[in-house]
Design a protein around this motif. Structure first.
Motif, mmCIF file in Angstrom:
data_model
loop_
_atom_site.group_PDB
_atom_site.id
_atom_site.type_symbol
_atom_site.label_atom_id
_atom_site.label_comp_id
_atom_site.label_asym_id
_atom_site.label_seq_id
_atom_site.Cartn_x
_atom_site.Cartn_y
_atom_site.Cartn_z
ATOM 1 N N ARG A 99 0.835 -1.213 0.000
ATOM 2 C CA ARG A 99 0.000 0.000 0.000
ATOM 3 C C ARG A 99 0.869 1.263 0.000
ATOM 4 O O ARG A 99 0.519 2.277 -0.613
ATOM 5 N N LEU A 111 -2.112 -5.646 -0.544
ATOM 6 C CA LEU A 111 -1.692 -4.276 -0.226
ATOM 7 C C LEU A 111 -1.210 -4.151 1.220
ATOM 8 O O LEU A 111 -0.400 -3.283 1.538
ATOM 9 N N SER A 112 -1.718 -5.017 2.084
ATOM 10 C CA SER A 112 -1.323 -4.938 3.506
ATOM 11 C C SER A 112 -0.085 -5.772 3.802
ATOM 12 O O SER A 112 0.440 -5.729 4.911
ATOM 13 N N ARG A 124 -6.101 -7.163 -3.805
ATOM 14 C CA ARG A 124 -6.285 -6.053 -2.861
ATOM 15 C C ARG A 124 -5.773 -6.439 -1.465
ATOM 16 O O ARG A 124 -5.289 -5.596 -0.722
#
Length: 345
Positions: free
Chosen positions: A293, A327-328, A324
């Motif tokens: 991210r 992203l972390s 998605r």
């Protein structure tokens, strides 16, 4: 009317010089002959048999047509005999011709006609007033004045021609300078255009090479997957899922090579991020513990075309698309250390 030769003789000029002037000027008139005499008064009279109208060497020109009436009157008065009366009886009664418009008197009709042409006056009458002949001193002075006036006119004409020549030369030089400047500007523009085109060609070549390289890597991977499937079929083992193996490939590789590059503890990760739409790539160096991210936030700060919430990343080699949830995850966990190339879209 008397001939030019007779008129010049009546003015007191030397007969030999009169003969020379008339022959040298080719009989072009009274004024050229008188100019020749005045200009050559200090030169000896040559043998007239060798003199022709083309070898006189005189650069004299007739006196300007616009000379005033008084100059013409003086010139005619110096001749003394020009335009004598046609009959002695008439000369006794009418000794001159008078212009009733301005009051000037003229010795003969030739002078009166010239005055009419110059002034536009058309009212004349005979007069008993006699035009007094010039004395020798007056005649000499008038000749000197006429000569000075002629020289002044020629000098003025030479000055005007010199000014005109200078103005034309200035215009020519200015035009040449402007043309040279225009050519230089055109060369500079052409050079800039060629440099820009070379830059574009270089970028296109780089993109084409990158695309070819990516295609080669994809073909290699496809052949490896095909070989793996065929081997699994021959050995009676389950057929591996290519998408699953691609997403998990970096982590097993890191675990399987504890002494290799993937197993080293890199504190920083160098990334090159390319936009799927093309354009200049972005490079940055982030801590290996940074998340994907943070990469998205870095890219959003570089271009307005990227939104952190919607951007996605992928790799050409090994081919992988990050979700998605990735992203972390850290760059280290995603197998992007010590360096990687990401495609953002």
């Amino acid at each position: 009317m008397p001939s030019d030769k007779e008129t010049l003789l009546s003015m007191g000029f030397d007969p030999a010089r009169v003969e020379w002037a008339v022959k040298a000027t080719g009989g072009r008139g009274l004024q050229p002959a008188m100019d020749h005499i005045l200009e050559n008064e200090g030169n000896p009279v040559p043998d007239l048999s060798s003199v022709s109208s083309s070898s006189s060497g005189s650069n004299t020109q007739p006196m300007d047509v616009d000379e005033d009436d008084e100059d013409m009157d003086t010139l005619r008065a110096l001749t003394g005999k020009a335009g004598a009366a046609t009959s002695s009886g008439a000369a006794e009664e009418a000794k001159s011709i008078k212009c009733t418009d301005c009051g000037k008197i003229f010795k003969n009709t030739a002078l009166a006609n010239f005055h009419a042409e110059k002034s536009g006056h058309d009212q004349f009458e005979e007069s008993t007033e006699e035009v007094k002949p010039l004395t020798e001193e007056e005649r000499v002075q008038k000749l000197a004045d006429l000569r000075a006036k002629l020289a002044e006119k020629r000098s003025h004409k030479a000055e005007e021609e010199a000014k005109e020549h200078m103005a034309n030369e200035t215009i020519r030089r200015k035009s040449g300078k402007e043309m040279n400047q225009f050519k230089e500007d055109l060369k500079v523009k052409q050079a800039l255009k060629e440099a820009e085109q070379k830059k574009k060609d270089k970028i296109e070549d780089a993109r084409a090479k990158a695309a070819i390289k990516a295609q080669i890597e994809a073909d290699k991977k496809a052949r490896a997957e095909k070989f793996a499937r065929e081997k699994a079929i021959r050995d009676g083992q389950p057929i591996p899922d290519s998408s699953a193996s691609a997403s998990t490939a970096p982590r097993p590789a890191a675990a399987a090579a504890p002494s290799g590059v993937a197993g080293k503890d890199f504190k920083e990760t160098r990334l090159q991020i390319r936009m799927a739409s093309g354009g200049q790539p972005y490079t940055t160096t982030l801590p290996s513990d940074a998340t994907l991210r943070e990469v998205a936030e870095f890219l959003a700060g570089q271009t307005l075309a990227v939104d952190v919430e919607t951007v996605s990343f992928a790799q050409h080699f090994p081919r992988k698309t990050f979700s998605r949830e990735d992203l972390s995850r850290t760059l280290k966990d995603l197998g992007l250390t010590p360096s990687a190339v990401l495609i953002a879209s």
